[in-house]
Every structure is written in structure tokens, then in C-alpha cells.
Design a protein around this motif. Structure first.
Motif, PDB file in Angstrom:
ATOM      1  N   VAL A  19       1.011  -0.979  -0.269  1.00  0.00           N
ATOM      2  CA  VAL A  19      -0.370  -0.169   0.391  1.00  0.00           C
ATOM      3  C   VAL A  19       0.640   1.544   0.235  1.00  0.00           C
ATOM      4  O   VAL A  19       1.630   1.126   0.384  1.00  0.00           O
ATOM      5  CB  VAL A  19      -1.276  -0.302   1.048  1.00  0.00           C
ATOM      6  N   LEU A  20       0.883   2.303  -0.938  1.00  0.00           N
ATOM      7  CA  LEU A  20       1.389   3.192  -0.760  1.00  0.00           C
ATOM      8  C   LEU A  20       0.464   4.908  -0.474  1.00  0.00           C
ATOM      9  O   LEU A  20      -0.869   4.900  -0.951  1.00  0.00           O
ATOM     10  CB  LEU A  20       1.754   4.002  -2.390  1.00  0.00           C
ATOM     11  N   ALA A  21       0.370   5.092   1.203  1.00  0.00           N
ATOM     12  CA  ALA A  21       0.200   6.355   1.370  1.00  0.00           C
ATOM     13  C   ALA A  21       0.222   7.418   1.621  1.00  0.00           C
ATOM     14  O   ALA A  21       1.622   7.586   1.053  1.00  0.00           O
ATOM     15  CB  ALA A  21      -0.394   5.406   3.263  1.00  0.00           C
ATOM     16  N   LEU A  33       5.448   3.400   1.843  1.00  0.00           N
ATOM     17  CA  LEU A  33       5.672   2.751   1.110  1.00  0.00           C
ATOM     18  C   LEU A  33       4.869   1.579   2.456  1.00  0.00           C
ATOM     19  O   LEU A  33       6.415   1.409   2.590  1.00  0.00           O
ATOM     20  CB  LEU A  33       6.062   2.202   0.203  1.00  0.00           C
ATOM     21  N   VAL A  34       4.012   1.084   2.343  1.00  0.00           N
ATOM     22  CA  VAL A  34       3.937   0.170   3.916  1.00  0.00           C
ATOM     23  C   VAL A  34       3.590  -1.461   3.084  1.00  0.00           C
ATOM     24  O   VAL A  34       2.411  -1.781   2.156  1.00  0.00           O
ATOM     25  CB  VAL A  34       3.219   0.576   4.328  1.00  0.00           C
ATOM     26  N   ARG A  35       4.017  -2.015   3.492  1.00  0.00           N
ATOM     27  CA  ARG A  35       3.180  -3.773   3.940  1.00  0.00           C
ATOM     28  C   ARG A  35       3.968  -4.491   4.513  1.00  0.00           C
ATOM     29  O   ARG A  35       4.229  -4.633   5.528  1.00  0.00           O
ATOM     30  CB  ARG A  35       4.378  -4.735   3.052  1.00  0.00           C
ATOM     31  N   GLN A  42      10.473   6.397   3.153  1.00  0.00           N
ATOM     32  CA  GLN A  42       8.665   6.800   3.658  1.00  0.00           C
ATOM     33  C   GLN A  42      10.193   8.702   3.559  1.00  0.00           C
ATOM     34  O   GLN A  42      10.769   8.168   4.168  1.00  0.00           O
ATOM     35  CB  GLN A  42       8.451   6.968   5.321  1.00  0.00           C
ATOM     36  N   ALA A  77      -3.979   4.044  -0.201  1.00  0.00           N
ATOM     37  CA  ALA A  77      -4.387   5.193   1.183  1.00  0.00           C
ATOM     38  C   ALA A  77      -4.179   6.646   1.312  1.00  0.00           C
ATOM     39  O   ALA A  77      -3.089   7.223   0.744  1.00  0.00           O
ATOM     40  CB  ALA A  77      -3.176   4.240   2.335  1.00  0.00           C
ATOM     41  N   LEU A 164       1.880   7.430   8.605  1.00  0.00           N
ATOM     42  CA  LEU A 164       1.853   7.146   7.646  1.00  0.00           C
ATOM     43  C   LEU A 164       1.149   5.254   7.809  1.00  0.00           C
ATOM     44  O   LEU A 164       0.654   4.411   6.920  1.00  0.00           O
ATOM     45  CB  LEU A 164       2.373   7.506   6.488  1.00  0.00           C
ATOM     46  N   ALA A 168      -1.486   3.396   6.063  1.00  0.00           N
ATOM     47  CA  ALA A 168      -2.438   2.257   5.184  1.00  0.00           C
ATOM     48  C   ALA A 168      -2.278   0.762   6.109  1.00  0.00           C
ATOM     49  O   ALA A 168      -2.935  -0.041   5.339  1.00  0.00           O
ATOM     50  CB  ALA A 168      -0.616   1.856   4.689  1.00  0.00           C
ATOM     51  N   ALA A 172      -5.369  -1.366   4.139  1.00  0.00           N
ATOM     52  CA  ALA A 172      -4.968  -2.734   3.888  1.00  0.00           C
ATOM     53  C   ALA A 172      -6.010  -3.648   4.448  1.00  0.00           C
ATOM     54  O   ALA A 172      -7.319  -4.487   3.437  1.00  0.00           O
ATOM     55  CB  ALA A 172      -3.853  -3.230   4.226  1.00  0.00           C
TER      56      ALA A 172
END
Length: 204
Positions: A19-21, A33-35, A42, A77, A164, A168, A172
């Protein structure tokens, strides 16, 4: 032929969604950028103006730094407010346009939701702006009614920025089940009618 990054999507690879928040609701341009709760990369750049020109290049830089492309994303997000009127509109329009071009969902998350996420029991999230106090009540992280705007109070704010990674994470959990994001306006004088028109992406 080189695949179009805005139409080729590598979803379905399994595992936690990528997910890009991002957030331009205040005097900054921030993205992560979060997983699976982990921040891969960030950025948070203070700026009073210029977010419109900076946001998309910033997102592209984050993806490149993490070794990913647009087609790797499973969702977007966006922080929908409350905050700066122009910044809210910018981020939401970008999220909706990117979601349309990439064929992935965009999820709006408010600052209230981000600050309440993970809290057990009753919680009132308080934010302060130039004209007073903004609030929303939660129970075990779930909202109780709509957020409200009122006169200034002498109570300390719960926080003013949305993390963030949290944004994210909320997104998700909502992928595929959330309506298109819209800006959160709490003071009528700050708002003009929101247009449902989604800007077209120029992928040239």
C-alpha cells in the motif's frame, strides 16, 4: 513493447498487500510505502505550497527507492483530513486518479481514524485548528457518530498528524470494501462543493 506502468498491475502475488499512503492535508508532502505494518520507505517534506507539483514525483521516487513500480501496488491510502482545504482536495484527487489509472482501490482515512486505531475502550480524539477544536468519539477504535467542529477548548490535542503506517494498515483492511475517498470538511466556510470528476492521468 514496454508495459504501461499505469495499466499493468501485478496483484495476486500473495502475501500482505503493498500500500502506498500519502498526505498533503497540512504544510507538508508526506508518503510511505507499507507492507504488513512495515514501512519500506518513507518521506516527509515540509512545504507551505507546491504540493501539487511535488506529490507525484515524490511517489515515483519512493517506489524507485524501494525497488517497486506502480504495477506492484495493491492499494492506495490517502489522508482525507481534516486539514488544509487545498491540500485535502489535491491528495484525494490524486488518489482517485491514480486508482482509476492503475485499476486498484484507493481508500480514504481521516486523521481521527488514524489516531484512534488500536485504542481499546472509549476515546475522544481532539484536534485543534485556527478556529477551534475538532473532535470525534470512538469505542475500541470504531467511530461513534460523525466528527464535530466547535469553539476552541483548553484541552490538549490527541495529535495533529496521521502516522502513514497506521493509515496504510487501515486501508489494507478496507481494500475492496471502501467507497472512493472524499475530503473531510468540518467547517462550512472552508468548503466548496466537491466534484466527483476524476482527473485523467497523463502517462506520456
Amino acid at each position: 513493447m514496454t508495459p504501461d506502468p499505469f495499466t499493468e498491475h501485478a496483484s495476486g502475488s500473495g502475501g500482505a498487500p503493498l500500500v502506498l499512503a500519502f498526505d498533503t492535508s497540512a504544510a507538508h508532502c508526506a508518503a510511505a510505502l507499507v507492507r504488513d505494518g512495515g514501512v519500506l520507505v518513507q518521506r516527509d517534506e515540509p512545504m507551505a505550497r507546491g504540493q501539487a507539483e511535488r506529490l507525484i514525483p515524490l511517489l515515483e521516487e519512493l517506489l524507485a527507492e524501494a525497488g517497486h513500480g506502480w504495477g506492484d501496488l495493491d492499494g492506495l491510502a490517502v489522508v482525507t483530513g481534516p486539514g488544509n482545504f487545498t491540500g485535502q482536495r489535491l491528495a484525494v484527487a490524486a488518489a482517485r486518479g491514480l486508482a482509476l489509472g492503475l485499476g486498484i482501490p484507493a481508500v480514504g482515512v481521516t486523521v481521527f481514524e488514524a489516531l484512534a486505531d488500536g485504542h481499546a475502550g472509549a476515546l475522544t480524539v481532539l484536534l485543534h485548528d485556527k478556529r477551534g477544536t475538532l473532535r470525534q468519539h470512538f469505542q475500541d477504535g470504531a467511530p461513534l457518530g460523525e466528527p464535530e467542529a466547535g469553539p476552541a477548548e483548553a484541552t490538549p490535542a490527541t495529535g495533529e498528524r496521521a502516522d502513514l503506517a497506521t493509515v496504510a494498515g487501515i486501508a489494507a483492511r478496507r481494500l475492496g470494501a471502501a467507497p472512493p475517498p472524499s475530503p473531510l470538511y468540518l467547517r462550512p466556510a472552508d468548503a466548496t462543493p466537491w466534484s466527483e470528476t476524476v482527473p485523467l492521468l497523463d502517462d506520456a
